[in-house]
Design a protein around this motif. Structure first.
Motif, PDB file in Angstrom:
ATOM      1  N   VAL A 161       0.847  -1.205   0.000  1.00 60.48           N
ATOM      2  CA  VAL A 161       0.000   0.000   0.000  1.00 60.48           C
ATOM      3  C   VAL A 161       0.875   1.244   0.000  1.00 60.48           C
ATOM      4  O   VAL A 161       0.682   2.167  -0.797  1.00 60.48           O
ATOM      5  N   PHE A 162       1.890   1.244   0.873  1.00 59.22           N
ATOM      6  CA  PHE A 162       2.754   2.434   0.954  1.00 59.22           C
ATOM      7  C   PHE A 162       3.652   2.557  -0.287  1.00 59.22           C
ATOM      8  O   PHE A 162       3.948   3.679  -0.728  1.00 59.22           O
ATOM      9  N   ALA A 163       4.030   1.423  -0.854  1.00 63.20           N
ATOM     10  CA  ALA A 163       4.812   1.494  -2.107  1.00 63.20           C
ATOM     11  C   ALA A 163       4.005   2.220  -3.172  1.00 63.20           C
ATOM     12  O   ALA A 163       4.501   3.120  -3.868  1.00 63.20           O
ATOM     13  N   ARG A 164       2.721   1.897  -3.249  1.00 68.49           N
ATOM     14  CA  ARG A 164       1.839   2.491  -4.274  1.00 68.49           C
ATOM     15  C   ARG A 164       1.598   3.977  -3.972  1.00 68.49           C
ATOM     16  O   ARG A 164       1.603   4.812  -4.883  1.00 68.49           O
ATOM     17  N   VAL A 165       1.408   4.306  -2.698  1.00 69.78           N
ATOM     18  CA  VAL A 165       1.145   5.717  -2.342  1.00 69.78           C
ATOM     19  C   VAL A 165       2.380   6.564  -2.628  1.00 69.78           C
ATOM     20  O   VAL A 165       2.294   7.652  -3.217  1.00 69.78           O
ATOM     21  N   ARG A 166       3.556   6.050  -2.291  1.00 68.96           N
ATOM     22  CA  ARG A 166       4.784   6.797  -2.569  1.00 68.96           C
ATOM     23  C   ARG A 166       4.994   6.953  -4.087  1.00 68.96           C
ATOM     24  O   ARG A 166       5.393   8.025  -4.555  1.00 68.96           O
ATOM     25  N   GLU A 167       4.704   5.895  -4.826  1.00 72.96           N
ATOM     26  CA  GLU A 167       4.867   5.939  -6.298  1.00 72.96           C
ATOM     27  C   GLU A 167       3.964   7.020  -6.892  1.00 72.96           C
ATOM     28  O   GLU A 167       4.347   7.783  -7.767  1.00 72.96           O
ATOM     29  N   GLU A 168       2.764   7.146  -6.290  1.00 75.87           N
ATOM     30  CA  GLU A 168       1.767   8.099  -6.813  1.00 75.87           C
ATOM     31  C   GLU A 168       2.038   9.530  -6.363  1.00 75.87           C
ATOM     32  O   GLU A 168       1.847  10.489  -7.113  1.00 75.87           O
ATOM     33  N   PHE A 169       2.504   9.716  -5.110  1.00 84.53           N
ATOM     34  CA  PHE A 169       2.558  11.071  -4.556  1.00 84.53           C
ATOM     35  C   PHE A 169       3.966  11.568  -4.267  1.00 84.53           C
ATOM     36  O   PHE A 169       4.143  12.694  -3.796  1.00 84.53           O
ATOM     37  N   GLY A 170       4.983  10.725  -4.498  1.00 85.98           N
ATOM     38  CA  GLY A 170       6.362  11.193  -4.338  1.00 85.98           C
ATOM     39  C   GLY A 170       6.835  11.196  -2.899  1.00 85.98           C
ATOM     40  O   GLY A 170       6.094  10.849  -1.982  1.00 85.98           O
ATOM     41  N   PRO A 171       8.073  11.680  -2.671  1.00 84.97           N
ATOM     42  CA  PRO A 171       8.749  11.535  -1.370  1.00 84.97           C
ATOM     43  C   PRO A 171       8.411  12.609  -0.337  1.00 84.97           C
ATOM     44  O   PRO A 171       8.658  12.420   0.851  1.00 84.97           O
ATOM     45  N   ALA A 172       7.805  13.739  -0.757  1.00 85.00           N
ATOM     46  CA  ALA A 172       7.689  14.869   0.178  1.00 85.00           C
ATOM     47  C   ALA A 172       6.456  14.788   1.073  1.00 85.00           C
ATOM     48  O   ALA A 172       6.462  15.292   2.196  1.00 85.00           O
ATOM     49  N   LEU A 173       5.406  14.148   0.611  1.00 85.27           N
ATOM     50  CA  LEU A 173       4.177  14.101   1.409  1.00 85.27           C
ATOM     51  C   LEU A 173       4.439  13.266   2.663  1.00 85.27           C
ATOM     52  O   LEU A 173       4.947  12.146   2.591  1.00 85.27           O
ATOM     53  N   ARG A 174       4.117  13.806   3.813  1.00 84.89           N
ATOM     54  CA  ARG A 174       4.355  13.110   5.082  1.00 84.89           C
ATOM     55  C   ARG A 174       3.260  12.050   5.288  1.00 84.89           C
ATOM     56  O   ARG A 174       2.086  12.390   5.302  1.00 84.89           O
ATOM     57  N   LEU A 175       3.705  10.801   5.405  1.00 87.98           N
ATOM     58  CA  LEU A 175       2.768   9.685   5.530  1.00 87.98           C
ATOM     59  C   LEU A 175       2.847   9.072   6.923  1.00 87.98           C
ATOM     60  O   LEU A 175       3.937   8.909   7.483  1.00 87.98           O
ATOM     61  N   LEU A 176       1.683   8.772   7.474  1.00 90.59           N
ATOM     62  CA  LEU A 176       1.603   8.157   8.806  1.00 90.59           C
ATOM     63  C   LEU A 176       0.724   6.913   8.714  1.00 90.59           C
ATOM     64  O   LEU A 176      -0.063   6.768   7.767  1.00 90.59           O
ATOM     65  N   HIS A 177       0.853   6.045   9.703  1.00 90.14           N
ATOM     66  CA  HIS A 177      -0.010   4.862   9.744  1.00 90.14           C
ATOM     67  C   HIS A 177      -0.278   4.487  11.200  1.00 90.14           C
ATOM     68  O   HIS A 177       0.634   4.549  12.042  1.00 90.14           O
ATOM     69  N   ASP A 178      -1.532   4.136  11.477  1.00 92.11           N
ATOM     70  CA  ASP A 178      -1.955   3.806  12.834  1.00 92.11           C
ATOM     71  C   ASP A 178      -2.173   2.299  12.942  1.00 92.11           C
ATOM     72  O   ASP A 178      -3.078   1.752  12.306  1.00 92.11           O
ATOM     73  N   VAL A 179      -1.334   1.625  13.711  1.00 97.12           N
ATOM     74  CA  VAL A 179      -1.449   0.176  13.874  1.00 97.12           C
ATOM     75  C   VAL A 179      -2.497  -0.173  14.921  1.00 97.12           C
ATOM     76  O   VAL A 179      -3.016  -1.288  14.966  1.00 97.12           O
ATOM     77  N   HIS A 180      -2.810   0.810  15.748  1.00 95.50           N
ATOM     78  CA  HIS A 180      -3.906   0.705  16.725  1.00 95.50           C
ATOM     79  C   HIS A 180      -3.673  -0.415  17.740  1.00 95.50           C
ATOM     80  O   HIS A 180      -4.592  -1.170  18.076  1.00 95.50           O
ATOM     81  N   HIS A 181      -2.416  -0.558  18.174  1.00 96.22           N
ATOM     82  CA  HIS A 181      -2.025  -1.402  19.317  1.00 96.22           C
ATOM     83  C   HIS A 181      -2.015  -2.901  19.015  1.00 96.22           C
ATOM     84  O   HIS A 181      -1.964  -3.718  19.936  1.00 96.22           O
ATOM     85  N   ARG A 182      -2.076  -3.289  17.748  1.00100.13           N
ATOM     86  CA  ARG A 182      -2.434  -4.662  17.429  1.00100.13           C
ATOM     87  C   ARG A 182      -1.315  -5.690  17.357  1.00100.13           C
ATOM     88  O   ARG A 182      -1.606  -6.884  17.283  1.00100.13           O
ATOM     89  N   LEU A 183      -0.065  -5.213  17.323  1.00 98.06           N
ATOM     90  CA  LEU A 183       1.004  -6.185  17.055  1.00 98.06           C
ATOM     91  C   LEU A 183       1.797  -6.529  18.309  1.00 98.06           C
ATOM     92  O   LEU A 183       1.700  -5.854  19.329  1.00 98.06           O
TER      93      LEU A 183
END
Ligand code: CS2
Ligand code: MG
Length: 403
Positions: free
Chosen positions: A192-214
């Motif tokens: 998912v992040f590979a695709r988002v980076r490919e689409e929007f480039g390196p500058a957009l700040r990306l975050l992800h919430d694992v929500h305590h699950r691992l």
């Protein structure tokens, strides 16, 4: 001047909120958020039964003394219900302090350190195309940071993904129990992040919430697999009770870590901060004892290269958001502010002066916090409140999993 009344207002404009309104002998009023998603009525009772009687007659200007009185005077300390109740009082007293001084609260916290508060939005999608479209929408609206939550193949219900305009996971019903699979999740997220980076480039700040699950080693694996995509933060990778879990993750990955929306005191995060096991602390005004205590957490964080990243979901009211923005403007180690816009019916009950513009939220310039509760609108918006519950998840074998 003295406190003459303190009223606990429970209402449900779109979702549950609890608000404390303090009135003074000079006719001023101050408001504080007391909303604890899924346990709102516990906080309302704590305030009504154990706090409000202590406030009547007190000097509203004595914010620190009132904080100490409510925290230490209870004997029983910490915990989300207690600290949310104290937060509501503290926030309302800072609102009053600003009104007494004729200044927006950020001026009382050291003045402006930045022109605006950089916020992040919640992009999500039930398909990759829907997710990319959601991200594009935030970029088009000027956001510099976006949280990415994606549907996972073979998992029917996933946190943070909705087709609704407003994401509202809690409900009055006994929660339906969804099935979670760590294996499917860990296998899918990097693509998912590979695709988002490919689409929007390196500058957009990306975050992800694992929500305590691992588990820590699963989170270490995820962090390592996401390193090529340079996230700004991986949030709540593991349940936060065990600081050493973060130490294990830290040993394996450079992906920055964020934790803290479930924290309610400096003691929950002191070791994580002091040992630099995290990069962002996400504690917020409404759950971490108000502006007085949250400022202490942020100042400790500033000594250890840890930045702020306060929680800002729709289950925190516009009163909390208003207060958070004043602190976000003033502290030197601000990182990011979460911003989930509230439903229109919520904004109607809580008129406020903060505004979004070009990737920033701007606090109100009026004296105090710049927010109020419109009690006429409350009466029209179901003033009783409900016992709402958060979702429950289980692993495929039926054992309990984190939502
Ligand atoms: C989430 C929260 O916004 C976030 O980062 O973790 O929305 C969380 O799910 C809710 O506040 C729980 O009540
Ligand atoms: Mg979160």
């Amino acid at each position: 001047m003295s406190i003459t009344a303190a009223r606990v207002i429970v209402c449900s404009p779109g979702r549950n909120f609890v608000t404390l309104k303090i009135e003074t002998s000079d006719g001023l009023t101050g408001v504080g958020d007391a909303t604890l998603n899924g346990r709102e009525l516990a906080v309302a009772a704590y305030l009504t039964e154990h706090v409000v009687p202590l406030l009547i007659g007190r000097d509203p200007a004595r914010i620190e003394d009132t904080w100490q009185y409510l925290y230490k005077g209870a004997y029983w300390r910490r915990g989300p219900v207690t600290m949310t109740a104290i937060a509501a009082v503290d926030t309302a007293l800072w609102d009053l302090k600003g009104k007494m001084a004729g200044l927006p609260v950020y001026q009382l916290l050291g003045g402006r350190s930045r022109s605006g508060v950089t916020v992040y939005g919640h992009a999500n999608g039930s398909s990759l195309d829907a997710l990319l479209s959601s991200v594009a929408g935030f970029v088009d609206r000027g956001y510099r940071a976006v949280r990415i939550q994606a549907a996972i193949p073979d998992i029917s219900e996933i946190y943070g993904v909705t087709s609704a305009a407003i994401y509202e996971p809690a409900s009055a019903a006994i929660p339906a129990e969804s099935v979670w699979s760590t294996e499917h999740y860990l296998a899918h997220i990097p693509s998912v992040f590979a695709r988002v980076r490919e689409e929007f480039g390196p500058a957009l700040r990306l975050l992800h919430d694992v929500h305590h699950r691992l588990t820590p080693i699963e989170a270490a694996r995820l962090g390592k697999s996401l390193e090529p995509y340079a996230l700004t933060w991986l949030e709540d990778p593991v349940p936060a009770e065990l600081p050493d879990g973060y130490r294990l993750i830290r040993q394996h990955t450079t992906t920055p870590l964020a934790v803290g929306e479930v924290f309610n005191s400096i003691w929950d995060c002191e070791r994580l901060i002091r040992e630099q096991l995290i990069d962002y602390v996400r504690a917020t005004v409404v759950h971490a004892g108000g502006l007085t205590h949250l400022r202490r957490i942020f100042d400790l964080a500033a000594l250890h290269h840890v930045r702020t990243g306060s929680h800002g979901a729709t289950d925190l009211s516009p009163v909390c958001m208003s207060a958070a923005l004043h602190l976000d403007l003033a502290v030197p180690n601000f990182g990011l502010q979460e911003y989930m816009p509230h439903a229109p019916e919520t904004d109607e009950v809580f008129p406020h002066g903060y505004r979004y513009e070009d990737g920033y939220l701007h606090a109100a310039e009026t004296p105090g916090l710049g927010v109020d509760i419109d009690e006429a609108a409350v009466r029209a918006a179901d003033a009783k409140g409900h016992a709402w519950r958060n979702p429950v998840w289980r692993y495929e074998d039926g054992s309990f999993a984190e939502w």
